[in-house]
Design an enzyme around this catalytic site. Structure first.
Site, PDB file in Angstrom:
ATOM      1  N   GLY A 105       1.044  -1.402   0.198  1.00 16.73           N
ATOM      2  CA  GLY A 105      -0.355   0.160  -0.078  1.00 16.73           C
ATOM      3  C   GLY A 105       0.978   1.003   0.270  1.00 16.73           C
ATOM      4  O   GLY A 105       0.248   1.999  -1.053  1.00 16.73           O
ATOM      5  N   ASP A 169       7.793   1.391   7.502  1.00 14.87           N
ATOM      6  CA  ASP A 169       6.313   1.410   8.013  1.00 14.87           C
ATOM      7  C   ASP A 169       6.739  -0.271   8.448  1.00 14.87           C
ATOM      8  O   ASP A 169       6.903  -1.327   8.774  1.00 14.87           O
ATOM      9  CB  ASP A 169       5.521   0.884   6.793  1.00 14.87           C
ATOM     10  CG  ASP A 169       3.917   0.676   7.504  1.00 14.87           C
ATOM     11  OD1 ASP A 169       3.920   1.678   8.366  1.00 14.87           O
ATOM     12  OD2 ASP A 169       3.455   0.207   7.302  1.00 14.87           O
ATOM     13  N   CYS A 222       1.661   0.936  13.675  1.00 16.99           N
ATOM     14  CA  CYS A 222       0.290   0.697  13.346  1.00 16.99           C
ATOM     15  C   CYS A 222      -0.156   0.516  14.868  1.00 16.99           C
ATOM     16  O   CYS A 222      -0.837  -0.305  15.321  1.00 16.99           O
ATOM     17  CB  CYS A 222      -0.513  -0.050  12.668  1.00 16.99           C
ATOM     18  SG  CYS A 222      -0.171  -2.275  12.546  1.00 16.99           S
TER      19      CYS A 222
END
Length: 422
Positions: A105, A169, A222
């Protein structure tokens, strides 16, 4: 969480009684934001995080099988995860590394922001996840990208002081996924948080070596754990005096669109830069490939064609960095097809790529046409008896695959693994 949030804690806790939020990022490599919105297929609301990012206002069953999704016009993404791309500040022409890139993504957003100029290296250490990453970027049409399967240490040794932006990430304890992912809740423990923090320290240390002076490392998770967020950033800055903190922020499910995210941008000082030589490649001058281009395209795809040792032909806009020869490369540029016994067989990836070419022959359908549904499932479909040869199959003028027209029948060339029953 109560200690972190104070007076906001009741609102945070109450948000977990609500349904998880879903979103999508419109892929500007293939369509304009306004054009997809004008189609009116889904009820969308801006996330306020990324210009091309939207919340799904209602549940859309099997949205992953929608022909527009299969054509790569949008990517389904947790809304707050879009904050990483928003903070990265990627511009056309940059050299970008996504170090922990699967499922793709954030790499897809980086490719869109590069707008076909510059270079993206999307890396994933886990082989099966690296294959998913390559498939995602193929569907999204990224043409100036290489996908590798390597450790951060390997990347750091091969590409020192080279990238303008490095995205990390990082693998994390996933506290931001608790509302939507039962597995994330089951797997959480204080020990898991500590092990994730140690891994993040190591990954960031490798990332720091790959970014040039004046470039930036964009770190995101996250999770809500301070040990993995602010703590990781503080430990990094304490051991890397050449970096300064330029931006840092948290997103929570009660204050933003989505489940929650943390992002920090770390700017490297100085002017350190080590250029990369070009990867040596053999130009493709094969007559069968040239004939295919002449027959299939009114305007040829941008870039030069190169012949790989295994017979595959790839299209590249710019030379690849030589360092790739020392890594496991799953894909690079646009895989156009393969030469076999004097003939050229095109690849599905050619017809999905945002390569700038214009096809001579197309068979176009609306998104709900029963013939398109049959084609996506792998069936042959009728076509004009005057049509001959390879042609693009499009959904409202956006390629979703290709077929070969023979005597009024379009033979299906969607790979078996990608066929779907819509």
């Amino acid at each position: 969480m109560q200690a972190l949030l104070g007076a906001e804690y009741p609102a945070f806790l109450a948000s977990y009684e609500e349904e998880p939020k879903r979103g999508l990022r419109i892929n500007t490599l293939k369509t304009a934001v306004d054009d997809l919105l004008a189609a009116g297929l889904f009820s969308l609301a801006p996330t306020g995080i990324l210009e091309e990012g939207f919340l799904l206002r209602e549940d859309v069953p099997s949205i992953g099988k929608h022909p527009f999704h299969l054509a790569g016009l949008f990517y389904l993404q947790e809304p707050s995860a879009m904050a990483t791309a928003a903070a990265a500040g990627i511009r056309p022409g940059m050299r970008v590394l996504d170090l922990c890139a699967a499922p793709g993504g954030k790499s897809g957003a980086a490719a869109a922001h590069l707008s076909r100029e510059g270079f993206l290296l999307a890396n994933e250490i886990v082989p099966n996840r690296a294959k998913i990453l390559a498939s995602t970027l193929e569907r999204l049409g990224a043409a100036n990208t290489a996908v590798t399967c390597a450790s951060p240490k390997e990347i750091a040794a091969i590409f020192p002081d080279w990238f303008d932006v490095v995205i990390v990430d990082a693998p994390c304890s996933g506290e931001g996924m608790f509302r939507k992912d039962e597995a994330a809740r089951r797997e959480w423990s204080p020990e898991h948080v500590s092990s994730c923090a140690a891994r993040q320290d190591a990954i960031l240390a490798s990332a720091a070596k790959t970014v040039r002076g004046g470039g930036a490392v964009v770190y995101s998770t996250c999770t809500f754990s301070s040990e993995e967020n602010e703590g990781t950033v503080e430990r990094f800055l304490a051991s890397h005096s050449e970096f300064t903190l330029e931006h840092m922020g948290r997103l929570y499910p009660h204050t933003s669109s989505g489940e929650g995210h943390f992002v920090a941008r770390l700017r490297r000082g100085g002017e350190a830069f080590r250029p990369q030589e070009s990867f040596p490649m053999k130009p493709c001058s094969d007559a069968a490939f040239s004939a295919f281009l002449k027959e299939t395209f009114i305007v040829s795809p941008k870039g030069k064609a190169y012949l790989l040792p295994d017979g595959r032909v790839i299209l590249l806009r710019d030379a690849l960095p030589k360092g790739l020869e020392n890594l496991r490369v799953l894909s690079s540029g646009v895989i156009a097809g393969e030469l076999k016994k004097g003939r050229f067989e095109p690849a599905h990836s050619l017809f999905l790529a945002a390569h700038g070419g214009t096809y001579t022959k197309t068979v176009d359908y609306t998104h709900d046409d029963p013939l398109l549904i049959r084609f996506l499932a792998g069936e042959t479909v009728p076509c004009s008896e005057n049509m001959r040869g390879y042609c693009a199959v499009t959904v409202q003028n956006h390629p979703v695959g290709f077929g070969k027209a023979v005597e009024g029948i379009l033979k299906n060339h969607i790979p078996k693994a990608l066929r779907v029953n819509v």
